[in-house]
Design a protein around this motif. Structure first.
Motif, mmCIF file in Angstrom:
data_model
loop_
_atom_site.group_PDB
_atom_site.id
_atom_site.type_symbol
_atom_site.label_atom_id
_atom_site.label_comp_id
_atom_site.label_asym_id
_atom_site.label_seq_id
_atom_site.Cartn_x
_atom_site.Cartn_y
_atom_site.Cartn_z
ATOM 1 N N THR A 92 0.841 -1.204 0.000
ATOM 2 C CA THR A 92 0.000 0.000 0.000
ATOM 3 C C THR A 92 0.876 1.254 0.000
ATOM 4 O O THR A 92 0.576 2.228 -0.692
ATOM 5 C CB THR A 92 -0.940 -0.018 1.225
ATOM 6 N N GLN A 142 -3.651 6.126 3.537
ATOM 7 C CA GLN A 142 -5.084 6.447 3.412
ATOM 8 C C GLN A 142 -5.257 7.959 3.278
ATOM 9 O O GLN A 142 -5.900 8.424 2.344
ATOM 10 C CB GLN A 142 -5.857 5.945 4.650
ATOM 11 N N THR A 175 -6.519 -8.362 12.597
ATOM 12 C CA THR A 175 -7.279 -7.720 11.506
ATOM 13 C C THR A 175 -6.443 -6.648 10.812
ATOM 14 O O THR A 175 -6.626 -6.396 9.621
ATOM 15 C CB THR A 175 -8.557 -7.060 12.061
ATOM 16 N N ASP A 209 -6.572 -8.996 5.100
ATOM 17 C CA ASP A 209 -7.271 -10.278 4.939
ATOM 18 C C ASP A 209 -6.620 -11.201 3.916
ATOM 19 O O ASP A 209 -7.103 -12.306 3.678
ATOM 20 C CB ASP A 209 -8.752 -10.034 4.601
ATOM 21 N N HIS A 226 -12.513 0.443 11.415
ATOM 22 C CA HIS A 226 -11.544 1.383 10.845
ATOM 23 C C HIS A 226 -10.712 0.762 9.720
ATOM 24 O O HIS A 226 -9.788 1.388 9.213
ATOM 25 C CB HIS A 226 -10.599 1.893 11.940
ATOM 26 N N LEU A 227 -10.998 -0.495 9.387
ATOM 27 C CA LEU A 227 -10.133 -1.233 8.471
ATOM 28 C C LEU A 227 -10.906 -1.778 7.272
ATOM 29 O O LEU A 227 -12.120 -1.966 7.340
ATOM 30 C CB LEU A 227 -9.493 -2.422 9.207
ATOM 31 N N ASP A 228 -10.140 -2.089 6.233
ATOM 32 C CA ASP A 228 -10.702 -2.759 5.073
ATOM 33 C C ASP A 228 -10.317 -4.237 5.203
ATOM 34 O O ASP A 228 -9.347 -4.686 4.596
ATOM 35 C CB ASP A 228 -10.106 -2.110 3.809
ATOM 36 N N ASP A 269 -11.999 -8.140 5.265
ATOM 37 C CA ASP A 269 -13.202 -8.919 4.995
ATOM 38 C C ASP A 269 -13.158 -10.214 5.805
ATOM 39 O O ASP A 269 -12.556 -11.206 5.396
ATOM 40 C CB ASP A 269 -13.274 -9.192 3.479
#
Lengths: 228, 228
Positions: A46, A199, B142, B146, B172-174, B176
């Motif tokens: 990222t 972000q 987390t 993922d 607060h996270l992406d 899944d």
């Protein structure tokens, strides 16, 4: 055990030789090479996406991705229109210089101005393996906890730069940024620290200015050497 | 390279022997042994603190901590009044069975009902080293993303249990969670998954019930074998 140590020493010595050859090649081509090392999930890919976006088209970039399995990270970079070569190490917990030499046979990568090498997600094994890079970049996410520089001092003392990532999550975490800065300064007094969020893009501009400065510096050295 | 592989194979074979001896000892003493493996900063020590608190005084617990450097994690466990032995591996990126044998000479650890082994923070190296444990427990936060089960399939397919940590940060996270559950089920159809937060204590009761069930199961097997 002694035998394991001896074999490892020999492997490291052979790696040093390969790395020296790579480094000479990168000097000739004027390519700035950054070796990114961190835990799994610290946000290296990222960060690279944000960095490549910010650097824009003014410089050519290419990426070598090191992973135990899957082409996921290379695919994410390719989606940005940047050449990426995926090294799958199988069980190996780090890249080595020979793997980089082999990857450079991929004609899409070179020539490039900046070559990012995203090492296998691991705070221990990659530390001792020189890949011919200009700088080792340690990446530390706020979510990993502020004790990591103390617990993994080898990488944080060897890395010329530490990039702290996921700073946008700070309000939800018990992470003492000032303490981390102090620990890093103790481990590596001349080291640089960038505090970023991919972000919100906080800190990304400074980090990219540093990279372009390093590239210009390497190019200047190259031209002054060649006109000597 | 061939030589490195051969030496590694021999080291692994020697480890298997040591681990088998350890396992026999743990059967005799009726000790349940859990080997926790994860990235640095996934929250293993914090999970242990929450787990030890929830298990309470009904069972005896002891902890072996594996780290490259510092006694920090062992100190955190000792602060709970639970015996903890710190193994400092120096540069080594995993614990091995011989290190565990040596640690057991620490008379404070045994006898115990449950022995937690917190391996060195590393998703790759510890995978192949049997420590005589009953269960390998993969810990996945987390905040790591993922994609980790796909990128590090060896540990997630070998671990009988995956504990997902830091679920309180999910908003607060992406990340899944359902996709992770599906990936884990593909890698290890009989594996168990616990979703936890050591901050809110979500899922900690279920995880601890599972541990005590495993302990009871081992004790029952032991008593039925001894009366055969």
């Amino acid at each position: 055990m002694k035998k394991v140590v001896t074999v490892k020493k020999k492997a490291l010595a052979a790696n040093e030789e390969h790395a020296a050859t790579l480094r000479t090649g990168f000097v000739s081509s004027g390519t700035l090479v950054l070796n990114l090392i961190s835990s799994p999930g610290s946000g290296k890919t990222t960060l690279l996406e944000a960095t490549i976006g910010e650097l824009g088209k003014q410089v050519r970039t290419a990426v070598i991705e090191g992973d135990v399995e899957t082409e996921r990270d290379a695919d994410r970079i390719r989606a940005l229109g940047v050449p990426a070569h995926q090294i799958l190490t199988g069980g190996a917990c780090h890249l080595d210089a020979r793997m980089i030499s082999d990857a450079l046979a991929d004609t899409q990568l070179m020539p490039t101005d900046i070559l990012f090498i995203e090492n296998v997600g691991n705070l221990i094994c990659p530390t001792g393996y020189d890949l011919g890079e200009d700088l080792k970049i340690a990446v530390l996410s706020t979510t990993e906890g502020d004790d990591k520089p103390f617990k993994y001092p080898a990488i944080f003392s060897r890395a010329e730069v530490t990039v702290v990532t996921k700073i946008d999550l700070l309000p939800h975490l018990d992470f003492d940024l000032e303490a981390v800065r102090e620990h890093l300064a103790t481990l590596n007094p001349s080291g640089r620290v960038f505090v970023t969020s991919s972000q919100t893009m906080e800190g990304i501009k400074d980090w990219c200015s540093f990279i372009t400065d390093q590239l210009n510096h390497k190019r200047q050295n190259l031209s002054s050497t060649s006109t000597d």
